[in-house]
Design a protein around this motif. Sequence first.
Motif, PDB file in Angstrom:
ATOM      1  N   PHE A   1      34.843  49.226  48.483  1.00 16.27           N
ATOM      2  CA  PHE A   1      36.194  49.740  48.242  1.00 16.27           C
ATOM      3  C   PHE A   1      37.081  48.709  47.547  1.00 16.27           C
ATOM      4  O   PHE A   1      38.055  49.068  46.881  1.00 16.27           O
ATOM      5  CB  PHE A   1      36.826  50.170  49.568  1.00 16.27           C
ATOM      6  N   SER A   2      36.751  47.425  47.705  1.00 21.33           N
ATOM      7  CA  SER A   2      37.579  46.367  47.102  1.00 21.33           C
ATOM      8  C   SER A   2      37.196  46.065  45.658  1.00 21.33           C
ATOM      9  O   SER A   2      37.889  45.312  44.982  1.00 21.33           O
ATOM     10  CB  SER A   2      37.468  45.081  47.936  1.00 21.33           C
ATOM     11  N   VAL A   3      36.085  46.645  45.194  1.00 22.79           N
ATOM     12  CA  VAL A   3      35.625  46.384  43.822  1.00 22.79           C
ATOM     13  C   VAL A   3      36.277  47.405  42.900  1.00 22.79           C
ATOM     14  O   VAL A   3      35.815  48.530  42.753  1.00 22.79           O
ATOM     15  CB  VAL A   3      34.087  46.461  43.736  1.00 22.79           C
ATOM     16  N   LEU A   4      37.379  47.010  42.284  1.00 20.04           N
ATOM     17  CA  LEU A   4      38.190  47.921  41.472  1.00 20.04           C
ATOM     18  C   LEU A   4      37.907  47.727  39.984  1.00 20.04           C
ATOM     19  O   LEU A   4      38.009  46.615  39.458  1.00 20.04           O
ATOM     20  CB  LEU A   4      39.675  47.688  41.745  1.00 20.04           C
ATOM     21  N   PHE A   5      37.579  48.813  39.317  1.00 19.18           N
ATOM     22  CA  PHE A   5      37.302  48.739  37.890  1.00 19.18           C
ATOM     23  C   PHE A   5      38.576  48.457  37.078  1.00 19.18           C
ATOM     24  O   PHE A   5      38.505  48.025  35.937  1.00 19.18           O
ATOM     25  CB  PHE A   5      36.658  50.048  37.414  1.00 19.18           C
TER      26      PHE A   5
ATOM     27  N   ILE B   1      33.183  36.733  29.393  1.00 18.09           N
ATOM     28  CA  ILE B   1      32.845  35.580  30.227  1.00 18.09           C
ATOM     29  C   ILE B   1      31.976  35.992  31.411  1.00 18.09           C
ATOM     30  O   ILE B   1      30.990  35.335  31.739  1.00 18.09           O
ATOM     31  CB  ILE B   1      34.133  34.879  30.723  1.00 18.09           C
ATOM     32  N   ALA B   2      32.327  37.115  32.052  1.00 13.19           N
ATOM     33  CA  ALA B   2      31.666  37.497  33.304  1.00 13.19           C
ATOM     34  C   ALA B   2      30.450  38.395  33.110  1.00 13.19           C
ATOM     35  O   ALA B   2      29.443  38.230  33.789  1.00 13.19           O
ATOM     36  CB  ALA B   2      32.675  38.192  34.224  1.00 13.19           C
ATOM     37  N   TRP B   3      30.549  39.344  32.181  1.00 18.01           N
ATOM     38  CA  TRP B   3      29.493  40.347  32.095  1.00 18.01           C
ATOM     39  C   TRP B   3      28.396  40.008  31.097  1.00 18.01           C
ATOM     40  O   TRP B   3      27.310  40.580  31.155  1.00 18.01           O
ATOM     41  CB  TRP B   3      30.097  41.716  31.745  1.00 18.01           C
ATOM     42  N   ILE B   4      28.668  39.125  30.152  1.00 12.94           N
ATOM     43  CA  ILE B   4      27.618  38.722  29.207  1.00 12.94           C
ATOM     44  C   ILE B   4      26.871  37.498  29.724  1.00 12.94           C
ATOM     45  O   ILE B   4      25.638  37.440  29.727  1.00 12.94           O
ATOM     46  CB  ILE B   4      28.206  38.448  27.807  1.00 12.94           C
ATOM     47  N   VAL B   5      27.628  36.521  30.204  1.00 12.52           N
ATOM     48  CA  VAL B   5      27.014  35.285  30.698  1.00 12.52           C
ATOM     49  C   VAL B   5      26.156  35.541  31.938  1.00 12.52           C
ATOM     50  O   VAL B   5      25.022  35.057  32.032  1.00 12.52           O
ATOM     51  CB  VAL B   5      28.092  34.230  31.010  1.00 12.52           C
TER      52      VAL B   5
ATOM     53  N   CYS C   1      28.600  35.466  42.851  1.00 11.86           N
ATOM     54  CA  CYS C   1      29.633  34.989  43.785  1.00 11.86           C
ATOM     55  C   CYS C   1      29.055  34.514  45.109  1.00 11.86           C
ATOM     56  O   CYS C   1      29.568  34.878  46.174  1.00 11.86           O
ATOM     57  CB  CYS C   1      30.684  36.066  44.021  1.00 11.86           C
ATOM     58  N   GLY C   2      28.005  33.737  45.061  1.00 14.67           N
ATOM     59  CA  GLY C   2      27.508  33.096  46.263  1.00 14.67           C
ATOM     60  C   GLY C   2      27.085  34.049  47.361  1.00 14.67           C
ATOM     61  O   GLY C   2      26.192  34.884  47.184  1.00 14.67           O
ATOM     62  N   THR C   3      27.746  33.959  48.517  1.00 13.10           N
ATOM     63  CA  THR C   3      27.325  34.664  49.719  1.00 13.10           C
ATOM     64  C   THR C   3      27.213  36.176  49.532  1.00 13.10           C
ATOM     65  O   THR C   3      26.199  36.779  49.882  1.00 13.10           O
ATOM     66  CB  THR C   3      28.304  34.371  50.870  1.00 13.10           C
ATOM     67  N   SER C   4      28.259  36.806  48.991  1.00 10.99           N
ATOM     68  CA  SER C   4      28.252  38.272  48.852  1.00 10.99           C
ATOM     69  C   SER C   4      27.118  38.746  47.956  1.00 10.99           C
ATOM     70  O   SER C   4      26.425  39.717  48.267  1.00 10.99           O
ATOM     71  CB  SER C   4      29.595  38.762  48.299  1.00 10.99           C
TER      72      SER C   4
ATOM     73  N   LYS D   1      36.591  35.975  38.276  1.00  8.81           N
ATOM     74  CA  LYS D   1      35.734  36.170  39.448  1.00  8.81           C
ATOM     75  C   LYS D   1      35.747  37.631  39.907  1.00  8.81           C
ATOM     76  O   LYS D   1      34.702  38.185  40.277  1.00  8.81           O
ATOM     77  CB  LYS D   1      36.178  35.246  40.596  1.00  8.81           C
ATOM     78  N   MET D   2      36.918  38.289  39.885  1.00  8.62           N
ATOM     79  CA  MET D   2      36.989  39.687  40.309  1.00  8.62           C
ATOM     80  C   MET D   2      36.199  40.590  39.364  1.00  8.62           C
ATOM     81  O   MET D   2      35.517  41.518  39.795  1.00  8.62           O
ATOM     82  CB  MET D   2      38.450  40.138  40.388  1.00  8.62           C
ATOM     83  N   ILE D   3      36.286  40.310  38.073  1.00 13.30           N
ATOM     84  CA  ILE D   3      35.521  41.090  37.095  1.00 13.30           C
ATOM     85  C   ILE D   3      34.030  40.851  37.296  1.00 13.30           C
ATOM     86  O   ILE D   3      33.209  41.768  37.210  1.00 13.30           O
ATOM     87  CB  ILE D   3      35.948  40.733  35.652  1.00 13.30           C
ATOM     88  N   GLN D   4      33.682  39.609  37.585  1.00 18.30           N
ATOM     89  CA  GLN D   4      32.282  39.260  37.835  1.00 18.30           C
ATOM     90  C   GLN D   4      31.759  39.956  39.090  1.00 18.30           C
ATOM     91  O   GLN D   4      30.612  40.419  39.139  1.00 18.30           O
ATOM     92  CB  GLN D   4      32.162  37.744  37.980  1.00 18.30           C
ATOM     93  N   ASN D   5      32.627  40.085  40.108  1.00 21.55           N
ATOM     94  CA  ASN D   5      32.217  40.708  41.368  1.00 21.55           C
ATOM     95  C   ASN D   5      31.840  42.169  41.216  1.00 21.55           C
ATOM     96  O   ASN D   5      31.074  42.715  42.022  1.00 21.55           O
ATOM     97  CB  ASN D   5      33.337  40.577  42.408  1.00 21.55           C
ATOM     98  N   ILE D   6      32.390  42.829  40.190  1.00 18.22           N
ATOM     99  CA  ILE D   6      32.053  44.233  39.953  1.00 18.22           C
ATOM    100  C   ILE D   6      30.555  44.383  39.694  1.00 18.22           C
ATOM    101  O   ILE D   6      29.963  45.429  39.953  1.00 18.22           O
ATOM    102  CB  ILE D   6      32.871  44.786  38.766  1.00 18.22           C
ATOM    103  N   LEU D   7      29.934  43.319  39.197  1.00 18.38           N
ATOM    104  CA  LEU D   7      28.508  43.360  38.871  1.00 18.38           C
ATOM    105  C   LEU D   7      27.595  43.402  40.096  1.00 18.38           C
ATOM    106  O   LEU D   7      26.409  43.712  39.976  1.00 18.38           O
ATOM    107  CB  LEU D   7      28.131  42.129  38.028  1.00 18.38           C
TER     108      LEU D   7
END
Length: 446
Positions: free
Chosen positions: A167-171, A184-188, A222-225, A306-312
Amino acid sequence: MKSKLFSTEDWLSVWIGFAVIIIAIVAVLTGWFDFSALKFSTWAMGENLSEAAAAKIVPLGQQFATWAFWRKTLVTIIVLGGLFTLGIKLQGEKVKKFIPAFIVLFALAFLVRLISAEYTFNRYLEWAFCALIIGLLISNTVGVPDWLRPAVRTEFYIKTGLVIMGFSVLFSNIAKFGLYGLGIAWIVTPIVILFIWWFGTKVLKIDNKPLVITMASATSVCGTSAAIATGAASNCKKTDLTMVVSISIIFTVLMMVLEPIIIKAVGMSPIMGGALIGGTVDSTGAVAVAGSVLGGDGEKAAVLVKMIQNILIGFIAFFVAIYFATHINKGSGEKVGAGEIWTRFPKFIIGFFVASLIASFIIQPIFGGDQVGAINKVLDQYKNWCFVLAFTSIGLDTRFKDIVKQMEGGKVLWLYIIGQTFNIILTFFAVWLLLSGKIFPIPTLS
């Protein structure tokens, strides 16, 4: 014969996660009742703190003396204890053995949350580290009594926590930094995952493929998650997950402290430095702390990347589950059809995506970002409690000698070091390309 929808741990974790989400939505949007779970305020053992730090401290005695503290404690154990007990009953297991064991496990999780809220621990270490240490100390000294084992349900807690996390992963976060954040987040990130997978399996020749992919995900996202999600999708052993998370946390602390110093020393702009931190420091909390050292723009850039990266996380877990079901975990000469893929596919990933879609495209457009933020503030604590229960369970299920065996003679440590080095180099190149101002205009984050 019971339907698997209501009798298997995989599906029950989805329904329990949804139950918590729905109750939180109703509580916040109507204001009829307070559904907040327990969260310790920061406290300190020493008194030598800066004025700013001291202002955030709430002494333990003061916290324990409030009715709100104990009410939230009761709400937390009743909600989670009740839902997980129902899940155990629906699986056909003995509730009488689970309930007392869960109460003791919750008490250990309470101790973990208490310790990890201490100022120094809270600033430099994650709760996962404290949970693992406490569990490991018990399992490697006095041992885990048989009566406690019915509550040691690592996967059940992990999968439920991940559904709540969805629920916290907002597009909508993508729009805040646009193509810069995506670049930065989705290509790398996918490139780094593929590199670590290749380096681990082909160069280091590590046969333990679930370990390699879990390490790749933890390092690049993002490490642990990410480790939790990918570990569940690939059937990673508990001892492997323990080691991956431990290595990730240790290096996260080092990078959180050193990276801002190096960025300032080389004269990198705050927005570039923040984006580099967001793309390379594993923990979201550590990203915010490290980014804040660079000022307002640095912190915003770090957190947004980091939030954009977390969507992955969900996408990576999805593809890992499919790949491992069809290539890694199949028997020799076995053909894995669509039906078998569905059977093996971790259902929490579906729950994760559905929760994310509901938040992004239903709740946020109708009720606004502030309300979604308030709902996530409530859900974040339930997610954390699920993860603390899971990592305490992992510690209780793990012995130090098992961890040593999984190190593969130091190969796993080299896998992280080389993988993270590659991640930093590639992320820096993307950051320079997009945010240096030499090719593209520098975005404003205010």
